[in-house]
Scaffold this active site. Structure first.
Site, PDB file in Angstrom:
ATOM      1  N   HIS A  83       2.775  -9.061   1.004  1.00 45.93           N
ATOM      2  CA  HIS A  83       2.262 -10.423   1.105  1.00 45.93           C
ATOM      3  C   HIS A  83       2.910 -11.152   2.284  1.00 45.93           C
ATOM      4  O   HIS A  83       4.002 -10.803   2.713  1.00 45.93           O
ATOM      5  CB  HIS A  83       2.596 -11.250  -0.147  1.00 45.93           C
ATOM      6  CG  HIS A  83       2.329 -10.571  -1.442  1.00 45.93           C
ATOM      7  ND1 HIS A  83       1.091 -10.536  -2.016  1.00 45.93           N
ATOM      8  CD2 HIS A  83       3.158  -9.916  -2.295  1.00 45.93           C
ATOM      9  CE1 HIS A  83       1.153  -9.890  -3.170  1.00 45.93           C
ATOM     10  NE2 HIS A  83       2.405  -9.509  -3.363  1.00 45.93           N
TER      11      HIS A  83
ATOM     12  N   GLU B  90      -4.036 -14.545  -4.572  1.00 43.38           N
ATOM     13  CA  GLU B  90      -3.877 -13.142  -4.947  1.00 43.38           C
ATOM     14  C   GLU B  90      -4.923 -12.256  -4.272  1.00 43.38           C
ATOM     15  O   GLU B  90      -4.693 -11.062  -4.058  1.00 43.38           O
ATOM     16  CB  GLU B  90      -3.959 -13.017  -6.474  1.00 43.38           C
ATOM     17  CG  GLU B  90      -3.790 -11.623  -7.021  1.00 43.38           C
ATOM     18  CD  GLU B  90      -2.385 -11.050  -6.853  1.00 43.38           C
ATOM     19  OE1 GLU B  90      -2.208  -9.842  -7.106  1.00 43.38           O
ATOM     20  OE2 GLU B  90      -1.478 -11.797  -6.447  1.00 43.38           O
TER      21      GLU B  90
ATOM     22  N   GLU C 193       7.803 -12.781  -3.013  1.00 42.09           N
ATOM     23  CA  GLU C 193       7.369 -12.630  -4.404  1.00 42.09           C
ATOM     24  C   GLU C 193       8.587 -12.538  -5.320  1.00 42.09           C
ATOM     25  O   GLU C 193       9.460 -11.686  -5.143  1.00 42.09           O
ATOM     26  CB  GLU C 193       6.520 -11.366  -4.550  1.00 42.09           C
ATOM     27  CG  GLU C 193       6.125 -11.024  -5.986  1.00 42.09           C
ATOM     28  CD  GLU C 193       5.307  -9.755  -6.060  1.00 42.09           C
ATOM     29  OE1 GLU C 193       4.299  -9.653  -5.335  1.00 42.09           O
ATOM     30  OE2 GLU C 193       5.681  -8.848  -6.845  1.00 42.09           O
TER      31      GLU C 193
ATOM     32  N   HIS D  12       1.287  -2.603  -1.668  1.00 45.90           N
ATOM     33  CA  HIS D  12       0.787  -3.779  -0.959  1.00 45.90           C
ATOM     34  C   HIS D  12       1.958  -4.589  -0.430  1.00 45.90           C
ATOM     35  O   HIS D  12       3.124  -4.291  -0.690  1.00 45.90           O
ATOM     36  CB  HIS D  12      -0.072  -4.644  -1.886  1.00 45.90           C
ATOM     37  CG  HIS D  12       0.695  -5.245  -3.030  1.00 45.90           C
ATOM     38  ND1 HIS D  12       1.070  -4.531  -4.141  1.00 45.90           N
ATOM     39  CD2 HIS D  12       1.156  -6.515  -3.231  1.00 45.90           C
ATOM     40  CE1 HIS D  12       1.735  -5.310  -4.977  1.00 45.90           C
ATOM     41  NE2 HIS D  12       1.806  -6.519  -4.451  1.00 45.90           N
TER      42      HIS D  12
ATOM     43  N   HIS E 120       5.623  -3.016  -1.520  1.00 46.79           N
ATOM     44  CA  HIS E 120       6.100  -2.704  -2.865  1.00 46.79           C
ATOM     45  C   HIS E 120       4.933  -2.295  -3.746  1.00 46.79           C
ATOM     46  O   HIS E 120       3.764  -2.401  -3.364  1.00 46.79           O
ATOM     47  CB  HIS E 120       6.832  -3.906  -3.470  1.00 46.79           C
ATOM     48  CG  HIS E 120       6.036  -5.170  -3.477  1.00 46.79           C
ATOM     49  ND1 HIS E 120       5.913  -5.988  -2.365  1.00 46.79           N
ATOM     50  CD2 HIS E 120       5.294  -5.765  -4.453  1.00 46.79           C
ATOM     51  CE1 HIS E 120       5.158  -7.026  -2.665  1.00 46.79           C
ATOM     52  NE2 HIS E 120       4.763  -6.920  -3.914  1.00 46.79           N
TER      53      HIS E 120
ATOM     54  N   ARG F  77      -0.346  -1.499  -9.968  1.00 47.18           N
ATOM     55  CA  ARG F  77      -0.717  -2.529  -8.981  1.00 47.18           C
ATOM     56  C   ARG F  77      -0.430  -1.902  -7.642  1.00 47.18           C
ATOM     57  O   ARG F  77       0.710  -1.675  -7.293  1.00 47.18           O
ATOM     58  CB  ARG F  77       0.110  -3.799  -9.211  1.00 47.18           C
ATOM     59  CG  ARG F  77      -0.044  -4.859  -8.119  1.00 47.18           C
ATOM     60  CD  ARG F  77      -1.460  -5.439  -8.131  1.00 47.18           C
ATOM     61  NE  ARG F  77      -1.528  -6.618  -7.251  1.00 47.18           N
ATOM     62  CZ  ARG F  77      -1.964  -6.599  -6.009  1.00 47.18           C
ATOM     63  NH1 ARG F  77      -2.365  -5.455  -5.460  1.00 47.18           N
ATOM     64  NH2 ARG F  77      -2.006  -7.707  -5.297  1.00 47.18           N
TER      65      ARG F  77
END
Length: 445
Positions: A151, A217, A155, A149, A194, A146
Site C-alpha cells: 500500500h 482497500e 498498515e 500486496h 506483505h 489475502r
C-alpha cells in the site's frame, strides 16, 4: 357511494376526541416504560444532572422528552437504532451547537465477499470526520489468503479472533514470517510488501488501520494485478524464463482466495545462500503487555516506545469496567479513532465555542474525536465491560488529564475559576483533586 363513504370517515375522524399525551405515550412505548412511573422517557421525568441510561439493556424505548420538554414521535422509526443511541434521541441538556457526525458502524459499510472471506471499510467517504485514519474489517477462513500486496499507506492491525500468518519483506531484502493470535498486532510501513493467511480451523478476523482517511482497500497494489498488466515478454525477461511459462497466470486479480494449508514456519521459511531474515520486528503481542491497573479497568499502550517499527500509529487498549469511565481528557498530537469491540458507551465531545455533542457506541462502531477536543468514555452498563481501541496517527500516545491538571494547578487559581462564590464547594473539590494519582479509567462511586 365512494364520496359518501369518504365523507363519513372524515366526519368520524373530526368527531374523535383529542388524544392526551398519556395514551399516546402508551402506544409509542414498550411495556417496560408503560409500567415505570419514574422512567426517564416521559414528560414527568426530571434529571438536572443528565445521568446515563442504558436503554438497550433495560429494554426502554427512548423518546425525545427531557425535563418536561419535547414530545412523542409520530413518524417512521428505527427503534432498534434508537435504543442503541439513546443520547442521540434525547441528548444531555449540556449538548449545544453543531458538530459533524463522529460515529459510524461497520454494519453500515458495504461488504466485499470473496472466496473464503470478506472485507469492509470505514474511510472518510463513510465517515467524513475520519480524515487521519481509515479502518478495514477483514475475515479470512482456514487457509484463505489475502494475496501478496503493498500500500501507499502504512498498515497497522489488531487480531480480533482466530490466528493468522503474516509475511513481509524489508527494504534490505530481509524476509519475515510470524503467526499471530487474538490481541496481537502487526505494522507494515508504507510500500512494504506483505501477505496474510487464516490459520486456525475457523480462520481469523482482524481490524486493519491505515494512516490516511482517504485510503481505499480497492486501490491496493496486488501481485496478480501487476502481472496481468505487464507484457508476458517483459515477465519473461525479468525472470529469465520463456514467455510461455506465464500463459497460465490468473486472468484477474485474486485479492482474497482459498490457498493450500500452511505448514510450520520452520518448514516454510525460504532457504538459500542469499536469503536472510529481517532485522525488523513487524509484530507485537499487545495483550501480553503488563497493563496499567486503574480503579476502573485496565490500560495497555503500544506505540513506537515499545513497538519501534510503528512510527505512524499509536494505540491504547482499554477495558472499562461496568459503571466506570475513561476520565475527561484530550489528545494534543492526533485525532482519536476509536474501535469498540465490546459493550455500550456514551461519549460527549467538547469542541470549544460553547459546542458539545454526545454520541453512543456499541460493538463494531467507529468513533472519531478531533485532536485537542475534550471528551470521556462512559460505560453505560452496570454489568458488562467496554472494550475499546484508541488509535492515533502518531508515533507516541499522548493525552492530558483534566483531573491531573486541576490537581497540579495552584489551589487558589482553581478555586477562583470554578468556586469563586462557593467556599464549601471549593474545599470539597480541592480535596478531591489533591495529590492526583494517574487513573485514566476511573471507578464511579
Amino acid at each position: 357511494m365512494r364520496f359518501s363513504a369518504w365523507s363519513l370517515l372524515a366526519s368520524t375522524a373530526l368527531a374523535a376526541p383529542t388524544i392526551d399525551w398519556a395514551s399516546h405515550l402508551q402506544q409509542q412505548q414498550p411495556l417496560a416504560d408503560q409500567e415505570s412511573s419514574n422512567g426517564p422517557y416521559n414528560p414527568d421525568h426530571k434529571d438536572q444532572f443528565d445521568h446515563k441510561v442504558d436503554s438497550w439493556a433495560e429494554k426502554l424505548q427512548p423518546l425525545p422528552w427531557r425535563n418536561g420538554d419535547g414530545a412523542t414521535m409520530m413518524g417512521p422509526r428505527n427503534k432498534d437504532r434508537e435504543r442503541q443511541n439513546p443520547d442521540m434521541l434525547r441528548p444531555p441538556s449540556t449538548d449545544h451547537g453543531s458538530l459533524p457526525n463522529m460515529r459510524w458502524s461497520f454494519a453500515d459499510s458495504h461488504i466485499r465477499i470473496e472466496e473464503g472471506g470478506w472485507t469492509r471499510q470505514t474511510t472518510v467517504r463513510e465517515l467524513g470526520s475520519s480524515v487521519e485514519i481509515a479502518g478495514v474489517n477483514m475475515r479470512l477462513d482456514h487457509g484463505v489468503i489475502r494475496e501478496l500486496h503493498w500500500h501507499k499507506q502504512a498498515e497497522w492491525a489488531y487480531v480480533l479472533e482466530g490466528s493468522v500468518r503474516v509475511t513481509a519483506l524489508d527494504t534490505e531484502g530481509g524476509q519475515f514470517i510470524d503467526d499471530l493470535q487474538k490481541g496481537d498486532l502487526w505494522y507494515f510501513p508504507s510500500g512494504h510488501p506483505h501477505s496474510l493467511q487464516g490459520l486456525s480451523p475457523n480462520g481469523t478476523e482482524f481490524l486493519l488501520v491505515f494512516d490516511d482517511g482517504n485510503f481505499d482497500e480497492e486501490s491496493t497494489f496486488l501481485l496478480t494485478d501487476w502481472l496481468i498488466h505487464t507484457p508476458k515478454s517483459v515477465l519473461a525477461e525479468n525472470f529469465r524464463l520463456s514467455p510461455e511459462v506465464f500463459e497460465t497466470i490468473p486472468k484477474s486479480e485474486k485479492y482474497i482466495f482459498q490457498g493450500s494449508l500452511p505448514g510450520p514456519i520452520e518448514d516454510e521459511e525460504p532457504r538459500g545462500a542469499n536469503v536472510k531474515k529481517s532485522k525488523l520486528q513487524f509484530t507485537h503481542k499487545m495483550l501480553d503487555q503488563e497493563p496499567l491497573n486503574t480503579t476502573g479497568g485496565l490500560v495497555r499502550i503500544t506505540d513506537s516506545t515499545n513497538f519501534p517499527i510503528s512510527k505512524t500509529i499509536a494505540a491504547a487498549h482499554l477495558d472499562i469496567a461496568p459503571g466506570a469511565m475513561r476520565e475527561m481528557h484530550w489528545h494534543p498530537n492526533a485525532d482519536e479513532w476509536s474501535f469498540f469491540i465490546k459493550g455500550r458507551a456514551r461519549v460527549t465531545i467538547f469542541a470549544a465555542d460553547g459546542t458539545a455533542r454526545t454520541f453512543n457506541y456499541v460493538a463494531g462502531d467507529v468513533g472519531v474525536i478531533p485532536r485537542n477536543m475534550g471528551h470521556f468514555i462512559e460505560n453505560l452498563s452496570d454489568d458488562e465491560p467496554v472494550e475499546v481501541l484508541e488509535i492515533f496517527k502518531a508515533d507516541k500516545f499522548q493525552d492530558f488529564s483534566l483531573f491531573q491538571w486541576m490537581g497540579e494547578t495552584p489551589r487558589r487559581m482553581v478555586a477562583d475559576h470554578i468556586f469563586a462564590d462557593d467556599p464549601e464547594g471549593a474545599k470539597k473539590f480541592l480535596k478531591a483533586v489533591d495529590n492526583p494519582v494517574e487513573d485514566p479509567i476511573r471507578s464511579v462511586p
